[in-house]
Design an enzyme around this catalytic site. Structure first.
Site, PDB file in Angstrom:
ATOM      1  N   GLU A   1       0.829  -1.204   0.000  1.00 43.17           N
ATOM      2  CA  GLU A   1       0.000   0.000   0.000  1.00 43.17           C
ATOM      3  C   GLU A   1       0.869   1.261   0.000  1.00 43.17           C
ATOM      4  O   GLU A   1       0.904   2.013   0.970  1.00 43.17           O
ATOM      5  CB  GLU A   1      -0.907   0.004   1.233  1.00 43.17           C
ATOM      6  CG  GLU A   1      -1.839  -1.182   1.321  1.00 43.17           C
ATOM      7  CD  GLU A   1      -2.388  -1.405   2.718  1.00 43.17           C
ATOM      8  OE1 GLU A   1      -3.346  -2.186   2.853  1.00 43.17           O
ATOM      9  OE2 GLU A   1      -1.849  -0.810   3.693  1.00 43.17           O
ATOM     10  N   PRO A   2       1.589   1.517  -1.074  1.00 39.97           N
ATOM     11  CA  PRO A   2       2.415   2.725  -1.121  1.00 39.97           C
ATOM     12  C   PRO A   2       1.569   3.979  -1.313  1.00 39.97           C
ATOM     13  O   PRO A   2       0.597   3.976  -2.061  1.00 39.97           O
ATOM     14  CB  PRO A   2       3.320   2.489  -2.335  1.00 39.97           C
ATOM     15  CG  PRO A   2       2.490   1.619  -3.237  1.00 39.97           C
ATOM     16  CD  PRO A   2       1.666   0.745  -2.325  1.00 39.97           C
TER      17      PRO A   2
ATOM     18  N   CYS B   1      -1.375  32.201  13.273  1.00 37.11           N
ATOM     19  CA  CYS B   1      -1.071  32.750  14.601  1.00 37.11           C
ATOM     20  C   CYS B   1      -0.585  31.676  15.568  1.00 37.11           C
ATOM     21  O   CYS B   1      -1.225  31.392  16.600  1.00 37.11           O
ATOM     22  CB  CYS B   1      -2.303  33.459  15.163  1.00 37.11           C
ATOM     23  SG  CYS B   1      -2.751  34.925  14.222  1.00 37.11           S
ATOM     24  N   GLU B   2       0.526  31.075  15.239  1.00 31.74           N
ATOM     25  CA  GLU B   2       1.180  30.078  16.078  1.00 31.74           C
ATOM     26  C   GLU B   2       2.687  30.249  15.919  1.00 31.74           C
ATOM     27  O   GLU B   2       3.186  30.334  14.790  1.00 31.74           O
ATOM     28  CB  GLU B   2       0.802  28.651  15.661  1.00 31.74           C
ATOM     29  CG  GLU B   2      -0.648  28.298  15.785  1.00 31.74           C
ATOM     30  CD  GLU B   2      -1.063  27.998  17.226  1.00 31.74           C
ATOM     31  OE1 GLU B   2      -0.160  27.775  18.061  1.00 31.74           O
ATOM     32  OE2 GLU B   2      -2.273  27.986  17.493  1.00 31.74           O
TER      33      GLU B   2
END
Length: 421
Positions: free
Chosen positions: A279-280, A349-350
């Protein structure tokens, strides 16, 4: 990657000017090289064909989902691995054959189970004991399933993307007996045809050693408990190159090592060689994508740092905040080799809203320039959000010297369309 500077010193992808794309479609915008995505699919196919084993490759939709991408995947004879009704709905909207989709996830809701079965999905990856009970109760017709087991293998990657260690929300434990309990429950099930085993040890895995070690553990366990399987699903997690310190998973060599290990263990334990599934996701689309931003401000703190702020951020680039993921950025407008180290910051705003620290950009970088952040094709658009009411970016594919929009930029009207006035 096909990202390179042309004779005019402008950064291009697939011979298309990224400056022209940024100016025409705005920023932030994620751009994919369609041919590179197809090439990655074909590399996996060719590697398995060389092994001579029966196989199935399912693209892991969580890396990036869109109608046009799913159409491309079907053209490249890929299956799909989906983990939510949203991913399934998108796949069905693209016209993808539901019989080539399998439904994954550690906490499938009853509604998702019923929706998947009614839509024609025939194959589930079961992750818990109660899921077996619920599918037996809810299924309107028989389905096929593999059981996700936890092999107790700690992959050498970030703790948040390790998935095969003992303490994990994924799978049933081989060591503690719940995996065997799950197999026996499936073997006695009325509505579920037990087909095999699934494991996945983590993401951004650079080599085959961990997978080979897990194959040994799983075969030994299967033999010990006399469990016969038709399918062995190895999951995904194959690495890509984000910076010079990384390396892309060696697909051809890695798949050969893995398939050789399966042949050897099958012979050692006198077991039939099962169909091999993988499952790439990241390794298919990750390096094929770049994100384009425009520089809005440059703030120099003498003898401390230089902040280059762009018009996106953690709303479309969350992996740095989540995993301290590292990236490489290039100036789009010109090829200037006189560089210095800067912090590329987002506009949200972080304080943790960063593309990265100590990233090299030309000293000539100025307000209004465009920047391309490389290897953003996986887990960027799919993890994007409306934090600070930011709009989700547009997505383009380039091929044969032309660009086409595959996801339109979210509009302000769409941003509040579900609000009750």
């Amino acid at each position: 990657m096909t990202v390179k500077y042309n004779d005019q010193g402008v950064l291009t992808m697939g011979n298309v000017s990224l400056q022209t794309i940024a100016a025409s479609f705005g920023t932030p915008t994620i751009v994919y090289d369609e041919e590179q995505i197809r090439t990655q699919c074909r590399r996996f196919h060719e590697a398995f064909k060389e092994s001579g084993l029966s196989y199935n490759i399912s693209y892991a939709s969580k890396a990036f989902s869109s109608i046009q991408l799913f159409k491309l995947m079907e053209e490249e004879e890929m299956g799909l691995d989906v983990v939510s009704e949203g991913e399934l709905y998108t796949a069905l909207a693209s016209g993808f054959d539901p019989s080539k989709i399998h439904f994954h996830g550690n906490n499938k809701t009853n509604e998702e189970i019923e929706y998947a079965i009614e839509s024609g999905v025939e194959y589930f990856v079961i992750d818990s004991l109660d899921e077996i009970t619920r599918i037996n109760r809810l299924a309107s017709k028989p389905i096929k399933a593999v059981l996700r087991v936890n092999p107790g293998v700690e992959a050498h990657t970030h703790e948040f993307i390790q998935t095969g260690q003992e303490d994990s929300k994924f799978g049933l434990s081989i060591k503690h007996g719940t995996a065997l309990e799950g197999v026996r429950a499936l073997q006695e099930s009325d509505k579920i045809d037990f087909k095999g085993i699934h494991f996945h040890i983590g993401s951004q895995i650079f080599e085959a050693d961990g997978t080979i070690n897990t194959i040994q553990i799983v075969f030994e366990w299967l033999k010990e408990h006399d469990i016969e399987i038709d399918i062995l699903n190895l999951g995904g997690g194959f690495s890509i190159k984000y910076t010079e310190a990384d390396k892309s998973y060696p697909i051809e060599d890695g798949i050969k090592l893995i398939t050789d290990a399966i042949k050897e263990n099958s012979q050692k334990y006198d077991m039939a060689i099962p169909e091999i599934s993988i499952e790439p996701g990241r390794s298919i689309v990750g390096e094929a994508g770049v994100t384009l931003y425009q520089v809005g401000t440059i703030k120099e703190i003498p003898n401390v740092n230089t902040y280059v702020s762009i018009d996106g951020g953690m709303s479309d680039h969350i992996r740095t905040a989540l995993y301290d993921a590292q990236y490489k950025a290039l100036l789009v407008n010109r090829n200037d080799e006189d560089t210095h180290e800067v912090t590329i910051a987002g506009k949200l705003c972080e304080s943790g809203d960063l593309i990265g620290r100590d990233m090299k950009l030309p000293k000539s970088t100025k307000i209004g320039d465009y920047i391309a952040v490389l290897s953003t094709g996986a887990y960027h658009y799919s993890m994007s959000s409306n934090y600070n009411q930011m709009l989700k970016p547009s997505v383009l594919f380039v091929k044969d010297g032309k660009a086409r929009e595959v996801i339109k930029r979210q509009t302000l009207k769409q941003l509040i369309m579900n609000d009750v006035k």
